[in-house]
Design a protein around this motif. Structure first.
Motif, PDB file in Angstrom:
ATOM      1  N   LEU A  88      30.418  43.680  32.041  1.00 21.03           N
ATOM      2  CA  LEU A  88      30.446  44.252  33.382  1.00 21.03           C
ATOM      3  C   LEU A  88      30.661  45.756  33.290  1.00 21.03           C
ATOM      4  CD1 LEU A  88      32.679  41.635  35.251  1.00 21.03           C
ATOM      5  CD2 LEU A  88      30.180  41.755  35.184  1.00 21.03           C
ATOM      6  N   ARG A  89      30.070  46.475  34.212  1.00 22.06           N
ATOM      7  CA  ARG A  89      30.250  47.918  34.212  1.00 22.06           C
ATOM      8  C   ARG A  89      31.665  48.280  34.639  1.00 22.06           C
ATOM      9  NH1 ARG A  89      24.800  50.734  36.775  1.00 22.06           N
ATOM     10  NH2 ARG A  89      23.348  50.071  35.129  1.00 22.06           N
ATOM     11  N   PRO A  90      32.266  49.288  34.009  1.00 24.65           N
ATOM     12  CA  PRO A  90      33.588  49.743  34.442  1.00 24.65           C
ATOM     13  C   PRO A  90      33.531  50.282  35.869  1.00 24.65           C
ATOM     14  CG  PRO A  90      33.024  50.623  32.270  1.00 24.65           C
ATOM     15  CD  PRO A  90      31.768  50.024  32.829  1.00 24.65           C
ATOM     16  N   ILE A  91      34.696  50.393  36.470  1.00 25.32           N
ATOM     17  CA  ILE A  91      34.807  50.891  37.836  1.00 25.32           C
ATOM     18  C   ILE A  91      35.935  51.922  37.869  1.00 25.32           C
ATOM     19  CG2 ILE A  91      36.425  49.056  38.495  1.00 25.32           C
ATOM     20  CD1 ILE A  91      35.171  49.046  41.262  1.00 25.32           C
ATOM     21  N   ILE A 190      52.932  51.631  40.546  1.00 28.43           N
ATOM     22  CA  ILE A 190      52.396  50.280  40.410  1.00 28.43           C
ATOM     23  C   ILE A 190      50.925  50.237  40.811  1.00 28.43           C
ATOM     24  CG2 ILE A 190      52.515  47.893  41.256  1.00 28.43           C
ATOM     25  CD1 ILE A 190      55.468  48.277  41.758  1.00 28.43           C
ATOM     26  N   LEU A 191      50.135  49.537  40.017  1.00 25.41           N
ATOM     27  CA  LEU A 191      48.791  49.122  40.401  1.00 25.41           C
ATOM     28  C   LEU A 191      48.800  47.599  40.456  1.00 25.41           C
ATOM     29  CD1 LEU A 191      46.437  51.456  38.324  1.00 25.41           C
ATOM     30  CD2 LEU A 191      46.771  51.465  40.810  1.00 25.41           C
ATOM     31  N   ARG A 192      48.477  47.053  41.615  1.00 26.83           N
ATOM     32  CA  ARG A 192      48.519  45.600  41.818  1.00 26.83           C
ATOM     33  C   ARG A 192      47.106  45.071  42.064  1.00 26.83           C
ATOM     34  NH1 ARG A 192      52.857  44.102  45.977  1.00 26.83           N
ATOM     35  NH2 ARG A 192      54.136  44.556  44.129  1.00 26.83           N
ATOM     36  N   ILE A 193      46.665  44.140  41.242  1.00 27.39           N
ATOM     37  CA  ILE A 193      45.333  43.554  41.369  1.00 27.39           C
ATOM     38  C   ILE A 193      45.343  42.508  42.479  1.00 27.39           C
ATOM     39  CG2 ILE A 193      43.559  42.197  40.190  1.00 27.39           C
ATOM     40  CD1 ILE A 193      44.478  43.446  37.570  1.00 27.39           C
ATOM     41  N   ASN A 199      37.633  41.110  41.154  1.00 32.03           N
ATOM     42  CA  ASN A 199      36.402  41.816  40.789  1.00 32.03           C
ATOM     43  C   ASN A 199      36.355  42.144  39.301  1.00 32.03           C
ATOM     44  OD1 ASN A 199      33.897  42.984  41.225  1.00 32.03           O
ATOM     45  ND2 ASN A 199      34.750  44.983  41.807  1.00 32.03           N
ATOM     46  N   GLY A 200      36.803  41.198  38.484  1.00 25.72           N
ATOM     47  CA  GLY A 200      36.715  41.377  37.042  1.00 25.72           C
ATOM     48  C   GLY A 200      37.887  42.093  36.407  1.00 25.72           C
ATOM     49  N   LEU A 201      38.847  42.536  37.194  1.00 27.13           N
ATOM     50  CA  LEU A 201      40.005  43.240  36.636  1.00 27.13           C
ATOM     51  C   LEU A 201      41.021  42.237  36.092  1.00 27.13           C
ATOM     52  CD1 LEU A 201      40.622  46.076  39.259  1.00 27.13           C
ATOM     53  CD2 LEU A 201      39.425  46.216  37.064  1.00 27.13           C
ATOM     54  N   ARG A 224      36.168  45.940  33.172  1.00 26.78           N
ATOM     55  CA  ARG A 224      36.204  44.647  33.851  1.00 26.78           C
ATOM     56  C   ARG A 224      35.677  43.565  32.923  1.00 26.78           C
ATOM     57  NH1 ARG A 224      32.874  44.377  38.693  1.00 26.78           N
ATOM     58  NH2 ARG A 224      31.351  45.659  37.558  1.00 26.78           N
ATOM     59  N   MET A 225      36.012  42.323  33.258  1.00 25.96           N
ATOM     60  CA  MET A 225      35.609  41.189  32.434  1.00 25.96           C
ATOM     61  C   MET A 225      35.033  40.081  33.285  1.00 25.96           C
ATOM     62  SD  MET A 225      38.605  40.626  29.652  1.00 25.96           S
ATOM     63  CE  MET A 225      37.596  39.276  29.002  1.00 25.96           C
ATOM     64  N   HIS A 226      34.182  39.268  32.662  1.00 19.48           N
ATOM     65  CA  HIS A 226      33.704  38.055  33.323  1.00 19.48           C
ATOM     66  C   HIS A 226      34.881  37.096  33.527  1.00 19.48           C
ATOM     67  CE1 HIS A 226      29.429  39.013  33.004  1.00 19.48           C
ATOM     68  NE2 HIS A 226      29.666  39.462  31.790  1.00 19.48           N
TER      69      HIS A 226
END
Length: 283
Positions: A88-91, A190-193, A199-201, A224-226
């Protein structure tokens, strides 16, 4: 003849070769049946083939796992294989924030007299700041009273399991808060997913990408990952993290033992008896 010659080489040569008319298939994936022995091989047509760089990375990772497990009573159960899906392309972090994939939470500015050591029997919250991120202080070493935090910081928010706590610039560092319920001390943030729309994060990948962010961190790319690959990677990284914690405890014990040996021997409290020395009989 290029493919045929490469197939007769050693492992590194095989993985480094870009096969034109054939492909690499591990023996353990062969199927005992009539017809094609490699049904799984047919499904990769049209997908990304392993590059020289990815093959080299696979060999290096497998060799390192083998080396780590060579003299270990509880080896890491990590199995690796080539990835056939296109990455996946990075974001950018800014794009992830705008899309609602990520949420940003600032750290708290705590009064110095509110920060304390762990006190038995006292209801406390753990503090995570840049010192914990950079290893200057061990986790759980700084606390704040739950009562003080509730009264003095009524708008305060605690971390949640899976939060990525990070700092930028001169204090750059990042970690995944696996437990949650911690007070994040500014300049850590903090970064919270978004669990419903990641979205792959993945927290572990995000923490690695956020470990050396500059001041303009919002414009930085994160990988990002599948979805299908995330659980196995998380499990492998959890096993590695557990081994790191075990080794950290052992290193701390060895450091303490070294100090006790020196102090005891120098002050005459005890002596070390013939460690590593052999005596030969005389005739």
């Amino acid at each position: 003849m290029g493919d045929l010659a490469a197939s007769m080489g050693n492992r590194e040569y095989v993985w480094a070769h870009s096969f034109r008319f054939s492909q690499i298939v591990r023996t353990r994936s062969l199927l005992a049946q009539q017809g094609s022995l490699t049904d799984t091989a047919q499904s990769i047509t049209g997908h990304a083939q392993p590059s020289h760089a990815s093959a080299a990375g696979l060999i290096q990772a497998e060799n390192l796992v083998e080396s780590i497990n060579q003299h270990h009573d509880e080896p890491l159960d990590i199995k690796l294989s080539t990835e056939t899906r296109t990455p996946l392309r990075p974001i950018t972090i800014a794009a992830a924030l705008d899309a609602g994939t990520l949420k940003y939470l600032p750290g708290h500015r705590l009064a110095d007299d509110h920060i304390e050591a762990e006190l038995p029997g006292r209801a406390q919250l753990s503090i995570i700041g840049v010192e914990e991120l950079n290893g200057e202080l061990t986790h759980e070493s700084r606390k704040i009273s739950q009562l003080v935090f509730a009264n003095a910081y009524p708008l305060g928010r605690l971390s949640e399991p899976g939060d990525v706590i990070f700092a930028t610039g001169a204090h750059a560092g990042a970690m995944v808060d696996e437990v949650g319920s911690a007070v994040v001390l500014y300049p850590a943030r903090i970064l919270r997913i978004n669990a419903r729309n990641p979205n792959g994060l993945l927290p572990e990948v995000l923490a690695r990408d956020a470990s050396d962010l500059p001041g303009t961190w919002r414009q930085c790319l994160v990988r990002r990952m599948h979805d299908g690959a995330q659980p196995t990677l998380s499990g492998a990284l959890a096993a590695v993290a557990a081994e790191r914690r075990r080794l950290a405890v052992r290193l701390q014990q060895l450091d303490e033992l070294s100090g006790l040996l020196v102090d005891g021997a120098v002050h005459g409290s005890f002596s070390v008896l013939n460690f590593g020395m052999t005596t030969e009989g005389t005739s």
